[in-house]
Design an enzyme around this catalytic site. Structure first.
Site, PDB file in Angstrom:
ATOM      1  N   GLU A 140      87.489 -35.755 -16.388  1.00  9.72           N
ATOM      2  CA  GLU A 140      86.762 -36.963 -16.003  1.00  9.72           C
ATOM      3  C   GLU A 140      87.397 -37.465 -14.701  1.00  9.72           C
ATOM      4  O   GLU A 140      88.495 -38.027 -14.715  1.00  9.72           O
ATOM      5  CB  GLU A 140      86.845 -38.041 -17.087  1.00  9.72           C
ATOM      6  CG  GLU A 140      86.146 -37.693 -18.390  1.00  9.72           C
ATOM      7  CD  GLU A 140      84.627 -37.842 -18.320  1.00  9.72           C
ATOM      8  OE1 GLU A 140      84.135 -38.367 -17.296  1.00  9.72           O
ATOM      9  OE2 GLU A 140      83.946 -37.445 -19.279  1.00  9.72           O
TER      10      GLU A 140
ATOM     11  N   ARG B  15      73.990 -37.516 -12.722  1.00 11.11           N
ATOM     12  CA  ARG B  15      74.344 -38.653 -11.876  1.00 11.11           C
ATOM     13  C   ARG B  15      75.796 -38.622 -11.411  1.00 11.11           C
ATOM     14  O   ARG B  15      76.209 -39.430 -10.581  1.00 11.11           O
ATOM     15  CB  ARG B  15      74.100 -39.950 -12.629  1.00 11.11           C
ATOM     16  CG  ARG B  15      74.988 -40.155 -13.853  1.00 11.11           C
ATOM     17  CD  ARG B  15      74.604 -41.424 -14.555  1.00 11.11           C
ATOM     18  NE  ARG B  15      75.303 -41.622 -15.822  1.00 11.11           N
ATOM     19  CZ  ARG B  15      74.960 -42.574 -16.682  1.00 11.11           C
ATOM     20  NH1 ARG B  15      73.957 -43.373 -16.407  1.00 11.11           N
ATOM     21  NH2 ARG B  15      75.633 -42.723 -17.811  1.00 11.11           N
ATOM     22  N   GLU B  16      76.575 -37.699 -11.957  1.00  9.16           N
ATOM     23  CA  GLU B  16      78.005 -37.675 -11.665  1.00  9.16           C
ATOM     24  C   GLU B  16      78.271 -36.894 -10.378  1.00  9.16           C
ATOM     25  O   GLU B  16      78.919 -35.846 -10.359  1.00  9.16           O
ATOM     26  CB  GLU B  16      78.749 -37.110 -12.880  1.00  9.16           C
ATOM     27  CG  GLU B  16      78.584 -38.017 -14.097  1.00  9.16           C
ATOM     28  CD  GLU B  16      79.088 -37.423 -15.396  1.00  9.16           C
ATOM     29  OE1 GLU B  16      79.675 -36.325 -15.378  1.00  9.16           O
ATOM     30  OE2 GLU B  16      78.898 -38.057 -16.456  1.00  9.16           O
TER      31      GLU B  16
ATOM     32  N   HIS C 221      83.422 -33.730 -15.077  1.00 11.71           N
ATOM     33  CA  HIS C 221      82.600 -34.928 -15.254  1.00 11.71           C
ATOM     34  C   HIS C 221      83.247 -36.110 -14.524  1.00 11.71           C
ATOM     35  O   HIS C 221      84.315 -35.999 -13.941  1.00 11.71           O
ATOM     36  CB  HIS C 221      82.450 -35.261 -16.740  1.00 11.71           C
ATOM     37  CG  HIS C 221      81.559 -34.337 -17.494  1.00 11.71           C
ATOM     38  ND1 HIS C 221      80.243 -34.643 -17.794  1.00 11.71           N
ATOM     39  CD2 HIS C 221      81.783 -33.105 -18.009  1.00 11.71           C
ATOM     40  CE1 HIS C 221      79.701 -33.640 -18.467  1.00 11.71           C
ATOM     41  NE2 HIS C 221      80.613 -32.693 -18.607  1.00 11.71           N
ATOM     42  N   SER C 222      82.584 -37.249 -14.566  1.00  9.95           N
ATOM     43  CA  SER C 222      83.167 -38.506 -14.096  1.00  9.95           C
ATOM     44  C   SER C 222      82.549 -39.628 -14.945  1.00  9.95           C
ATOM     45  O   SER C 222      81.434 -39.476 -15.460  1.00  9.95           O
ATOM     46  CB  SER C 222      82.865 -38.732 -12.615  1.00  9.95           C
ATOM     47  OG  SER C 222      81.532 -39.130 -12.400  1.00  9.95           O
ATOM     48  N   PHE C 223      83.265 -40.739 -15.145  1.00  7.15           N
ATOM     49  CA  PHE C 223      84.480 -41.109 -14.437  1.00  7.15           C
ATOM     50  C   PHE C 223      85.516 -41.579 -15.448  1.00  7.15           C
ATOM     51  O   PHE C 223      85.180 -41.790 -16.618  1.00  7.15           O
ATOM     52  CB  PHE C 223      84.193 -42.231 -13.414  1.00  7.15           C
ATOM     53  CG  PHE C 223      83.621 -43.496 -14.007  1.00  7.15           C
ATOM     54  CD1 PHE C 223      84.460 -44.560 -14.331  1.00  7.15           C
ATOM     55  CD2 PHE C 223      82.262 -43.619 -14.278  1.00  7.15           C
ATOM     56  CE1 PHE C 223      83.945 -45.717 -14.885  1.00  7.15           C
ATOM     57  CE2 PHE C 223      81.741 -44.776 -14.836  1.00  7.15           C
ATOM     58  CZ  PHE C 223      82.586 -45.832 -15.147  1.00  7.15           C
TER      59      PHE C 223
ATOM     60  N   HIS D 299      75.968 -33.561 -16.221  1.00  6.32           N
ATOM     61  CA  HIS D 299      75.362 -34.890 -16.161  1.00  6.32           C
ATOM     62  C   HIS D 299      75.012 -35.166 -14.704  1.00  6.32           C
ATOM     63  O   HIS D 299      75.898 -35.274 -13.852  1.00  6.32           O
ATOM     64  CB  HIS D 299      76.329 -35.954 -16.697  1.00  6.32           C
ATOM     65  CG  HIS D 299      76.452 -35.960 -18.180  1.00  6.32           C
ATOM     66  ND1 HIS D 299      77.567 -36.431 -18.836  1.00  6.32           N
ATOM     67  CD2 HIS D 299      75.581 -35.563 -19.154  1.00  6.32           C
ATOM     68  CE1 HIS D 299      77.385 -36.313 -20.140  1.00  6.32           C
ATOM     69  NE2 HIS D 299      76.184 -35.796 -20.356  1.00  6.32           N
TER      70      HIS D 299
END
Length: 435
Positions: free
Chosen positions: A382, A183-184, A306-308, A181
């Site tokens: 995450e 934007r992470e 990943h986040s968050f 993803h």
């Protein structure tokens, strides 16, 4: 004076970059029952909102709402008796603040020939060049591999890190990736920090002597580049051709893998969880699939960063538990505890559990596919939203430079524990099989 000039020029160039987010607001949503969970979830999907985290009883969710949908959203919550709080009036202001903080850090960056600094977020070109440079500088340990091309034709490169050039079939393989993803951003330091500790600043040699590593720092190159060019909160890839005139573009790569594909995602290309026309319809997921297939017999651990949310999650996304669920949970707890021991005290402890029961239903996700196809231990990390005593200004996916190195350092504590445990389990399994 040089740093000040660079900073001022950068700020001047980004002031208009985030106009598409002007007036977008971040809401905290509190639900009290599973009925409210479904009600809110379905409405958010119908309104095609950008859900940052799902609301469940006891844990508020966050959602980004465009300016022209805010009244509709608030009226729905009021009429449904759902509690909410406006957290950020205009996300554009936070995006501009993030730019300014990262620009100031970049101006002072101490990146050298053989490493990237951990005081800013590096773009695709810098990471791509870094991987190639490492392979030249450490040819006995590092091989850079081009797994394929993205939709827009960018190289998807990963590192194979091995003291035996992946020729020792007895060594378990650990694979990790970030930025599926796009934007992470805070996930990139996790893979870069792992590379540093395995190649440059090696203090625990067993990790490199006993394990072969595959590290893919930028799993979604096109989306990542787009986040630097005005689409900071973009998460999908940049595939076109799904609608007339390409009004909406992109596929959620973490819904595009061939495990329960299409059952808990969206067939609407405008949705952030659009799953594509079929499993593995996207070149980026095909690259990951092929890496997993090549090393399926030796892959002991797969980590998708990943986040968050401060979570370590395992499959399956439909709530069905794998046969080794107890072992998965125990190792997840151990990894979480390793991170919690060194995390910032103002960040919450990690949550460990099945992704369906901790978050919500999901399908076509990378870690589920890796577990089904190869890795007996497979997780989605995450990472935390960046929080410390002085950094409460940036929300969700936005990154404060002060947290970048900490994100890499604390995540590495979990990674190395997981790698050792999964590798040991793989060797024990081989002994049992040989009897």
């Amino acid at each position: 004076m040089k740093y000040l000039l660079v900073f001022c020029l950068f700020v001047a160039g980004v002031l208009a970059k985030h106009e598409i987010y002007d007036g977008h607001a971040v809401y905290q949503v509190d639900v009290t029952s599973m009925d409210q969970v479904k009600l809110v979830h379905d409405f958010e999907n119908d309104l095609m909102l950008d859900v940052w985290s799902d609301a469940i009883p006891g844990r508020p969710g966050k959602v980004l709402v465009p300016k022209f949908k805010r009244e509709i959203f608030e009226n729905f919550l009021k009429q449904s008796g759902v509690q909410y709080k406006l957290e950020v009036e205009n996300i554009k202001e936070q995006l501009e603040l993030e730019d300014q903080l990262l620009a100031a850090a970049a101006a002072k960056s101490n990146s050298s020939r053989s490493r990237l600094s951990f005081d800013t977020i590096h773009n695709y070109e810098a990471v791509d060049a870094y991987l190639q440079e490492l392979a030249k500088e450490f040819p006995n340990v590092v091989t850079v591999v081009e797994g394929g091309k993205s939709f827009e034709g960018r190289s998807i490169k990963y590192l194979r890190i091995s003291t035996t050039n992946f020729q020792d079939a007895s060594k378990p393989v650990v694979m990790m990736q970030s930025l599926l993803h796009s934007r992470e951003w805070v996930t990139l330091p996790a893979t870069l920090y792992a590379i540093q500790k395995l190649v440059i600043d090696v203090t625990e040699s067993d990790l490199i002597n006993n394990i072969d590593w595959i590290i893919l720092p930028v799993a979604n190159p096109d989306g990542y580049v787009h986040t630097f060019n005005g689409g900071r909160l973009w998460s999908k890839n940049r595939a076109t051709g799904y609608m007339i005139a390409n009004f909406c573009v992109g596929v959620d790569l973490n819904s595009n893998f061939d495990v329960n594909w299409g059952t808990a995602s969206s067939s609407n290309v405008c949705s952030d969880i659009f799953h594509g026309r079929s499993a593995f319809s996207e070149p980026e997921t095909c690259v990951i699939r092929d890496i997993i297939a090549e090393h399926r017999n030796r892959m002991s651990l797969f980590l998708d960063i990943h986040s968050f949310g401060s979570m370590i999650l395992y499959g399956y996304g439909n709530g069905v538990l794998p046969s080794n669920a107890l072992l998965l949970h125990l190792l997840g707890v151990q990894m979480a505890q390793a991170i919690d021991r060194v995390k910032w005290s103002t960040n919450k402890d990690y949550i460990v559990g099945n992704s369906f029961h901790v978050l919500n239903s999901a399908s076509g996700i990378a870690s589920d596919y890796a577990m089904q196809a190869a890795a007996p231990f497979s997780y989605t990390y995450e990472l935390p939203a960046n929080r410390n005593n002085s950094s409460w200004l940036l929300e969700g996916f936005l990154v404060d430079p002060h947290f970048i190195e900490q994100a890499g350092f604390e995540t590495w504590e979990g990674i190395k524990l997981g790698a050792r445990a999964a590798a040991a389990a793989a060797k024990e399994l081989k002994k049992v099989s040989a009897v």
